[in-house]
Design a protein around this motif. Structure first.
Motif, PDB file in Angstrom:
ATOM      1  N   THR A  51     -56.106 -11.159  20.252  1.00  0.00           N
ATOM      2  CA  THR A  51     -56.034 -12.407  19.463  1.00  0.00           C
ATOM      3  C   THR A  51     -56.346 -12.121  17.991  1.00  0.00           C
ATOM      4  O   THR A  51     -57.118 -11.202  17.681  1.00  0.00           O
ATOM      5  CB  THR A  51     -57.070 -13.426  20.003  1.00  0.00           C
ATOM      6  OG1 THR A  51     -58.362 -12.790  20.033  1.00  0.00           O
ATOM      7  CG2 THR A  51     -56.692 -13.877  21.408  1.00  0.00           C
ATOM      8  N   GLY A  55     -58.324 -16.763  13.788  1.00  0.00           N
ATOM      9  CA  GLY A  55     -57.643 -17.779  14.604  1.00  0.00           C
ATOM     10  C   GLY A  55     -56.150 -17.810  14.328  1.00  0.00           C
ATOM     11  O   GLY A  55     -55.615 -16.988  13.584  1.00  0.00           O
ATOM     12  N   GLY A  56     -55.484 -18.754  14.919  1.00  0.00           N
ATOM     13  CA  GLY A  56     -54.035 -18.902  14.758  1.00  0.00           C
ATOM     14  C   GLY A  56     -53.318 -18.549  16.052  1.00  0.00           C
ATOM     15  O   GLY A  56     -53.903 -17.960  16.958  1.00  0.00           O
ATOM     16  N   ALA A  57     -52.061 -18.883  16.072  1.00  0.00           N
ATOM     17  CA  ALA A  57     -51.269 -18.698  17.298  1.00  0.00           C
ATOM     18  C   ALA A  57     -50.871 -17.237  17.448  1.00  0.00           C
ATOM     19  O   ALA A  57     -50.914 -16.460  16.499  1.00  0.00           O
ATOM     20  CB  ALA A  57     -50.013 -19.570  17.201  1.00  0.00           C
ATOM     21  N   GLY A  58     -50.502 -16.882  18.630  1.00  0.00           N
ATOM     22  CA  GLY A  58     -49.925 -15.568  18.890  1.00  0.00           C
ATOM     23  C   GLY A  58     -50.949 -14.450  18.989  1.00  0.00           C
ATOM     24  O   GLY A  58     -52.151 -14.669  18.934  1.00  0.00           O
ATOM     25  N   MET A  59     -50.422 -13.230  19.111  1.00  0.00           N
ATOM     26  CA  MET A  59     -51.266 -12.048  19.273  1.00  0.00           C
ATOM     27  C   MET A  59     -50.889 -11.016  18.200  1.00  0.00           C
ATOM     28  O   MET A  59     -49.778 -11.010  17.679  1.00  0.00           O
ATOM     29  CB  MET A  59     -51.035 -11.437  20.660  1.00  0.00           C
ATOM     30  CG  MET A  59     -51.315 -12.399  21.807  1.00  0.00           C
ATOM     31  SD  MET A  59     -53.077 -12.724  21.960  1.00  0.00           S
ATOM     32  CE  MET A  59     -53.532 -11.337  23.038  1.00  0.00           C
ATOM     33  N   TYR A 111     -44.899  -9.508  18.701  1.00  0.00           N
ATOM     34  CA  TYR A 111     -45.897 -10.582  18.594  1.00  0.00           C
ATOM     35  C   TYR A 111     -45.956 -11.030  17.130  1.00  0.00           C
ATOM     36  O   TYR A 111     -44.923 -11.119  16.465  1.00  0.00           O
ATOM     37  CB  TYR A 111     -47.271 -10.087  19.096  1.00  0.00           C
ATOM     38  CG  TYR A 111     -47.207  -9.382  20.425  1.00  0.00           C
ATOM     39  CD1 TYR A 111     -47.526  -8.030  20.534  1.00  0.00           C
ATOM     40  CD2 TYR A 111     -46.771 -10.061  21.572  1.00  0.00           C
ATOM     41  CE1 TYR A 111     -47.445  -7.373  21.746  1.00  0.00           C
ATOM     42  CE2 TYR A 111     -46.695  -9.403  22.790  1.00  0.00           C
ATOM     43  CZ  TYR A 111     -47.023  -8.066  22.879  1.00  0.00           C
ATOM     44  OH  TYR A 111     -46.924  -7.390  24.069  1.00  0.00           O
ATOM     45  N   GLU A 112     -47.161 -11.192  16.576  1.00  0.00           N
ATOM     46  CA  GLU A 112     -47.293 -11.646  15.184  1.00  0.00           C
ATOM     47  C   GLU A 112     -47.336 -10.469  14.218  1.00  0.00           C
ATOM     48  O   GLU A 112     -47.564 -10.650  13.031  1.00  0.00           O
ATOM     49  CB  GLU A 112     -48.579 -12.490  15.045  1.00  0.00           C
ATOM     50  CG  GLU A 112     -48.580 -13.741  15.917  1.00  0.00           C
ATOM     51  CD  GLU A 112     -47.311 -14.549  15.763  1.00  0.00           C
ATOM     52  OE1 GLU A 112     -46.656 -14.828  16.774  1.00  0.00           O
ATOM     53  OE2 GLU A 112     -46.931 -14.852  14.606  1.00  0.00           O
TER      54      GLU A 112
END
Ligand SMILES: Nc1ccc2ncsc2c1
Length: 241
Positions: A51, A55-59, A111-112
């Motif tokens: 993670t 914070g924030g979405a995705g990996m 992913y991110e």
């Protein structure tokens, strides 16, 4: 030239066994090696991501796994390429520069993206790191972008294409223009004919017609390329267009 690609989807790169790049490998012009990033994981789940801090979405892809992989794959003097939408836009100029390298290593993010410390760590270690984008649209990872860049670079390796002269007139080639329109048989198709000059056998007129069409096409579709032209490369006819 040696080219290494590290990815969690190594099969994505199997297309490189075909066509131009495949032939180059067979002829020993290109030493292409594809690696599965998970081969450098140490846990039973073969984890490559986690993670995001903040914070924030995705990996985000872990730096420790990438570091172990790249420490093994990178040879002295290699260029490390990180395909990313937030990179410098890849152009023919990049392809020409990269074609002179002894080794290119493509690190395909998913992913991110890859932890930013990976680029920082290898730059600090004196490795030339290129963060490159192939354009402004959404992809799922760096594999397709790596395929694009590998093809653009591999075809510039001496001995790769039959007629090196053909590299000069291509779009984005040495002339800095988009390519002129091309035609072949049949001479008449769908009530459309071939421009007369191309049937004339008058090579100077044909060359002039082709340059005029390239300039017109570039001015219409890519005014940014016109603005980047070296004025010294234009003749009085060009300037009169
Ligand atoms: N989404 C996206 C767009 C461009 C690009 N270039 C290299 S990886 C990548 C990913």
């Amino acid at each position: 030239m040696r080219v290494d690609v590290v990815s969690i989807f190594p099969d994505y790169l199997s297309v490189l066994d075909l066509s131009l790049v495949g032939k180059a490998r067979q002829r020993g012009l290109l030493d292409l090696r594809v690696h599965d990033l998970r081969g450098w994981t140490t846990d039973r789940h073969r984890t490559v991501d986690d993670t995001p801090f903040g914070g924030g979405a995705g990996m985000v892809m872990r730096p420790d796994v990438w570091g172990t992989a790249l420490d093994e794959v990178l040879e002295p003097g290699a260029r490390l390429i990180l395909p990313t939408p937030s990179g410098e836009v890849f152009t023919q100029r990049h392809a020409e520069s990269l074609a002179s390298a002894d080794q290119l290593v493509f690190a395909c993010g998913r992913y991110e993206g890859i932890d930013a410390r990976v680029a920082e760590h290898y730059r600090d270690a004196g490795v030339t790191v290129h963060e490159l984008s192939i354009g402004d649209y959404v992809l799922n990872g760096g594999e397709v972008a790596s395929l694009v860049m590998i093809e653009a670079v591999a075809r510039l390796i001496p001995g790769m294409v039959g007629n090196p002269d053909s590299l000069v007139e291509e779009s984005h080639g040495a002339a800095g223009l988009l390519e002129y329109p091309v035609y072949t048989k049949p001479p008449s198709w769908a009530d459309l004919e071939i421009p007369e000059v191309l049937l004339s056998g008058h090579h100077a007129k044909i060359e002039r017609w082709r340059r005029d069409r390239a300039l017109e096409r570039t001015a219409q579709l890519r005014p940014d390329m016109i603005a980047a032209l070296d004025v010294a490369s234009l003749d009085k006819h060009d300037l009169a267009l």
